[in-house]
Design a protein around this motif. Structure first.
Motif, PDB file in Angstrom:
ATOM      1  N   PRO A 177       4.837  -6.425  -1.818  1.00 17.03           N
ATOM      2  CA  PRO A 177       4.655  -7.879  -1.738  1.00 17.03           C
ATOM      3  C   PRO A 177       3.944  -8.269  -0.442  1.00 17.03           C
ATOM      4  O   PRO A 177       4.268  -7.772   0.637  1.00 17.03           O
ATOM      5  CB  PRO A 177       6.089  -8.408  -1.779  1.00 17.03           C
ATOM      6  CG  PRO A 177       6.821  -7.387  -2.603  1.00 17.03           C
ATOM      7  CD  PRO A 177       6.219  -6.066  -2.179  1.00 17.03           C
ATOM      8  N   GLY A 178       2.919  -9.109  -0.580  1.00 13.05           N
ATOM      9  CA  GLY A 178       2.142  -9.574   0.558  1.00 13.05           C
ATOM     10  C   GLY A 178       0.947  -8.702   0.900  1.00 13.05           C
ATOM     11  O   GLY A 178       0.183  -9.036   1.800  1.00 13.05           O
ATOM     12  N   GLU A 179       0.742  -7.599   0.176  1.00 15.16           N
ATOM     13  CA  GLU A 179      -0.383  -6.712   0.473  1.00 15.16           C
ATOM     14  C   GLU A 179      -1.556  -6.954  -0.483  1.00 15.16           C
ATOM     15  O   GLU A 179      -1.374  -7.343  -1.631  1.00 15.16           O
ATOM     16  CB  GLU A 179       0.036  -5.243   0.396  1.00 15.16           C
ATOM     17  CG  GLU A 179       0.973  -4.841   1.509  1.00 15.16           C
ATOM     18  CD  GLU A 179       1.314  -3.366   1.498  1.00 15.16           C
ATOM     19  OE1 GLU A 179       1.638  -2.858   2.582  1.00 15.16           O
ATOM     20  OE2 GLU A 179       1.285  -2.732   0.414  1.00 15.16           O
ATOM     21  N   GLU A 180      -2.762  -6.670   0.034  1.00 10.77           N
ATOM     22  CA  GLU A 180      -4.009  -6.841  -0.711  1.00 10.77           C
ATOM     23  C   GLU A 180      -4.537  -5.474  -1.135  1.00 10.77           C
ATOM     24  O   GLU A 180      -4.304  -4.487  -0.442  1.00 10.77           O
ATOM     25  CB  GLU A 180      -5.035  -7.520   0.191  1.00 10.77           C
ATOM     26  CG  GLU A 180      -4.521  -8.813   0.785  1.00 10.77           C
ATOM     27  CD  GLU A 180      -5.307  -9.248   2.018  1.00 10.77           C
ATOM     28  OE1 GLU A 180      -6.165  -8.482   2.513  1.00 10.77           O
ATOM     29  OE2 GLU A 180      -5.044 -10.362   2.483  1.00 10.77           O
ATOM     30  N   LEU A 181      -5.275  -5.430  -2.242  1.00 15.67           N
ATOM     31  CA  LEU A 181      -5.893  -4.175  -2.661  1.00 15.67           C
ATOM     32  C   LEU A 181      -7.233  -3.939  -1.978  1.00 15.67           C
ATOM     33  O   LEU A 181      -7.431  -2.900  -1.380  1.00 15.67           O
ATOM     34  CB  LEU A 181      -6.051  -4.120  -4.182  1.00 15.67           C
ATOM     35  CG  LEU A 181      -4.818  -3.685  -4.980  1.00 15.67           C
ATOM     36  CD1 LEU A 181      -3.682  -4.662  -4.890  1.00 15.67           C
ATOM     37  CD2 LEU A 181      -5.184  -3.424  -6.411  1.00 15.67           C
ATOM     38  N   PRO A 182      -8.183  -4.899  -2.038  1.00 16.26           N
ATOM     39  CA  PRO A 182      -9.481  -4.654  -1.396  1.00 16.26           C
ATOM     40  C   PRO A 182      -9.443  -5.055   0.078  1.00 16.26           C
ATOM     41  O   PRO A 182      -8.486  -5.675   0.546  1.00 16.26           O
ATOM     42  CB  PRO A 182     -10.423  -5.579  -2.173  1.00 16.26           C
ATOM     43  CG  PRO A 182      -9.559  -6.744  -2.508  1.00 16.26           C
ATOM     44  CD  PRO A 182      -8.180  -6.155  -2.782  1.00 16.26           C
TER      45      PRO A 182
END
Length: 123
Positions: free
Chosen positions: A42-47
């Motif tokens: 939760p709260g993390e981005e992929l790119p």
């Protein structure tokens, strides 16, 4: 002929990413597509950034959790066993929102692979 079996859990994560990304193309001996496995808490981005590709088509297959993808037209959501596709020229930003209850686990496929085919998009 060539065949490969790759256990994605045994592939070292790429350093300096906003989430856990395991690049699977090289271990699988692939040159015509890019395959990555992402696990985002939760709260993390992929790119690394809101972006688009000139030529690359992308497909995100969600193994668990819910993937959120911001687009100029709104936010798309894809849950387990869903396939979300992005056509060339279509800006997108994939992430797991901070208020999510669980990590999102995604297999991403892009073809053709190209490090030079990514452009930042400023909404």
């Amino acid at each position: 002929m060539g065949y490969h079996v790759v256990d994605s859990d045994e592939v070292e994560p790429d350093p300096d990413r906003p989430c856990t990304r395991r690049s699977l193309s090289d271990p699988a001996g692939l040159t015509q597509m890019a395959i990555n496995r992402y696990t985002a808490d939760p709260g993390e981005e992929l790119p690394l950034a809101y972006h688009y590709h000139d030529d690359q088509e992308e497909a995100f297959y969600v193994l668990s959790g819910t993937l959120h993808v911001d687009t100029p037209e709104g936010t798309l959501e894809a849950g387990p066993n869903a396939l979300l596709t992005v056509e060339p020229g279509s800006p997108q930003f994939a992430y797991n929102p901070a208020d999510a209850d669980e990590p999102v686990d995604v297999v991403a496929i892009g073809a053709p692979p190209s490090a030079d085919d990514v452009h930042a998009y400023d909404p």
